[in-house]
Design a protein around this motif. Structure first.
Motif, mmCIF file in Angstrom:
data_model
loop_
_atom_site.group_PDB
_atom_site.id
_atom_site.type_symbol
_atom_site.label_atom_id
_atom_site.label_comp_id
_atom_site.label_asym_id
_atom_site.label_seq_id
_atom_site.Cartn_x
_atom_site.Cartn_y
_atom_site.Cartn_z
ATOM 1 N N LEU A 183 -7.132 8.617 7.315
ATOM 2 C CA LEU A 183 -6.259 9.785 7.160
ATOM 3 C C LEU A 183 -5.862 10.019 5.709
ATOM 4 O O LEU A 183 -5.898 9.103 4.885
ATOM 5 C CB LEU A 183 -4.995 9.577 7.997
ATOM 6 N N ARG A 184 -5.483 11.276 5.438
ATOM 7 C CA ARG A 184 -4.929 11.652 4.136
ATOM 8 C C ARG A 184 -3.532 12.205 4.355
ATOM 9 O O ARG A 184 -3.204 12.668 5.453
ATOM 10 C CB ARG A 184 -5.810 12.703 3.461
ATOM 11 N N ASP A 185 -2.753 12.198 3.314
ATOM 12 C CA ASP A 185 -1.393 12.708 3.401
ATOM 13 C C ASP A 185 -1.387 14.146 3.900
ATOM 14 O O ASP A 185 -2.171 14.974 3.448
ATOM 15 C CB ASP A 185 -0.716 12.627 2.023
ATOM 16 N N GLY A 186 -0.527 14.433 4.878
ATOM 17 C CA GLY A 186 -0.404 15.785 5.408
ATOM 18 C C GLY A 186 -1.318 16.105 6.576
ATOM 19 O O GLY A 186 -1.251 17.205 7.121
ATOM 20 N N ASP A 187 -2.183 15.179 6.968
ATOM 21 C CA ASP A 187 -3.082 15.430 8.103
ATOM 22 C C ASP A 187 -2.278 15.577 9.396
ATOM 23 O O ASP A 187 -1.235 14.943 9.569
ATOM 24 C CB ASP A 187 -4.082 14.281 8.289
ATOM 25 N N SER A 230 2.268 5.947 16.592
ATOM 26 C CA SER A 230 3.168 7.099 16.722
ATOM 27 C C SER A 230 4.080 7.018 17.943
ATOM 28 O O SER A 230 5.118 7.663 17.983
ATOM 29 C CB SER A 230 2.354 8.391 16.809
ATOM 30 N N GLY A 231 3.668 6.267 18.964
ATOM 31 C CA GLY A 231 4.440 6.185 20.199
ATOM 32 C C GLY A 231 4.112 7.281 21.201
ATOM 33 O O GLY A 231 4.693 7.343 22.275
ATOM 34 N N SER A 272 0.830 -1.204 0.000
ATOM 35 C CA SER A 272 0.000 0.000 0.000
ATOM 36 C C SER A 272 0.864 1.254 0.000
ATOM 37 O O SER A 272 2.016 1.250 0.422
ATOM 38 C CB SER A 272 -0.936 0.003 1.209
ATOM 39 N N THR A 273 0.280 2.329 -0.447
ATOM 40 C CA THR A 273 0.962 3.612 -0.492
ATOM 41 C C THR A 273 1.121 4.167 0.913
ATOM 42 O O THR A 273 0.197 4.106 1.719
ATOM 43 C CB THR A 273 0.137 4.601 -1.341
ATOM 44 N N MET A 274 2.274 4.749 1.181
ATOM 45 C CA MET A 274 2.529 5.351 2.492
ATOM 46 C C MET A 274 2.241 6.848 2.420
ATOM 47 O O MET A 274 2.478 7.491 1.401
ATOM 48 C CB MET A 274 3.974 5.118 2.925
ATOM 49 N N ILE A 275 1.708 7.380 3.512
ATOM 50 C CA ILE A 275 1.462 8.815 3.635
ATOM 51 C C ILE A 275 2.159 9.315 4.895
ATOM 52 O O ILE A 275 2.447 8.535 5.802
ATOM 53 C CB ILE A 275 -0.054 9.145 3.685
ATOM 54 N N THR A 276 2.417 10.596 4.949
ATOM 55 C CA THR A 276 3.053 11.189 6.125
ATOM 56 C C THR A 276 2.028 12.032 6.862
ATOM 57 O O THR A 276 1.359 12.874 6.273
ATOM 58 C CB THR A 276 4.244 12.070 5.712
ATOM 59 N N ILE A 277 1.895 11.780 8.147
ATOM 60 C CA ILE A 277 0.966 12.535 8.996
ATOM 61 C C ILE A 277 1.712 12.973 10.257
ATOM 62 O O ILE A 277 2.840 12.547 10.495
ATOM 63 C CB ILE A 277 -0.289 11.697 9.364
ATOM 64 N N GLU A 278 1.071 13.817 11.047
ATOM 65 C CA GLU A 278 1.631 14.222 12.334
ATOM 66 C C GLU A 278 0.628 13.924 13.428
ATOM 67 O O GLU A 278 -0.584 14.001 13.201
ATOM 68 C CB GLU A 278 1.935 15.726 12.339
ATOM 69 N N ILE A 290 4.728 14.531 16.537
ATOM 70 C CA ILE A 290 5.475 13.385 16.031
ATOM 71 C C ILE A 290 5.053 13.144 14.587
ATOM 72 O O ILE A 290 3.866 12.977 14.293
ATOM 73 C CB ILE A 290 5.208 12.127 16.875
ATOM 74 N N GLU A 291 6.032 13.119 13.688
ATOM 75 C CA GLU A 291 5.752 12.819 12.283
ATOM 76 C C GLU A 291 5.832 11.308 12.091
ATOM 77 O O GLU A 291 6.769 10.664 12.564
ATOM 78 C CB GLU A 291 6.781 13.518 11.391
ATOM 79 N N VAL A 292 4.835 10.746 11.398
ATOM 80 C CA VAL A 292 4.741 9.303 11.234
ATOM 81 C C VAL A 292 4.384 8.978 9.780
ATOM 82 O O VAL A 292 3.536 9.646 9.192
ATOM 83 C CB VAL A 292 3.635 8.712 12.148
ATOM 84 N N ALA A 293 5.017 7.950 9.244
ATOM 85 C CA ALA A 293 4.635 7.424 7.932
ATOM 86 C C ALA A 293 3.720 6.228 8.179
ATOM 87 O O ALA A 293 4.083 5.305 8.916
ATOM 88 C CB ALA A 293 5.861 7.013 7.136
#
Length: 116
Positions: A66-70, A37-38, A2-8, A20-23
């Motif tokens: 979630l969407r990328d950048g959320d 995220s921990g 699956s495609t990975m997105i980056t969220i915080e 915390i930034e998480v992929a």
């Protein structure tokens, strides 16, 4: 794969804030992202069954995806009800004679006694 997105994931106390930034995978839920995220280990007082969460200031459900950048924001419970505080403040102003229905206690520029 699956495609990975980056969220915080963000949480704040009066004297400590953490982002915390998480992929994560594309269809990850809010709850899954918070858990991965921990942040729960860093802030054991967070109870995701009780604390509400939002994305960019809008309250969401833990099962929302979630969407990328959320940015997930985990909210702390309010210490006091804002409506109740305003009500008490207004009652105190009435008791002290500071309350004015028109101006909210501020000097009324139209009254003769306030003019020079």
């Amino acid at each position: 794969m699956s495609t990975m997105i980056t969220i915080e994931v963000a949480f704040a106390l009066p004297k400590k804030q953490t982002i915390i930034e998480v992929a994560v995978a594309e269809n990850t839920t809010v709850q899954e992202a918070i858990e991965s995220s921990g942040i729960l280990a860093e802030y054991p007082e967070i109870d995701i069954k009780k604390n509400k969460a939002g994305i960019w200031g809008r309250v969401v459900k833990m099962r929302d995806t979630l969407r990328d950048g959320d940015r997930i924001e985990i909210y702390r419970p309010l210490i006091a009800d804002p409506k109740e505080i305003r009500k008490r403040r207004a009652e105190k102003a009435k008791e002290e004679g500071r309350a004015d229905k028109v101006t909210g206690g501020r000097p009324n520029p139209l009254k003769a006694e306030n003019k020079e």
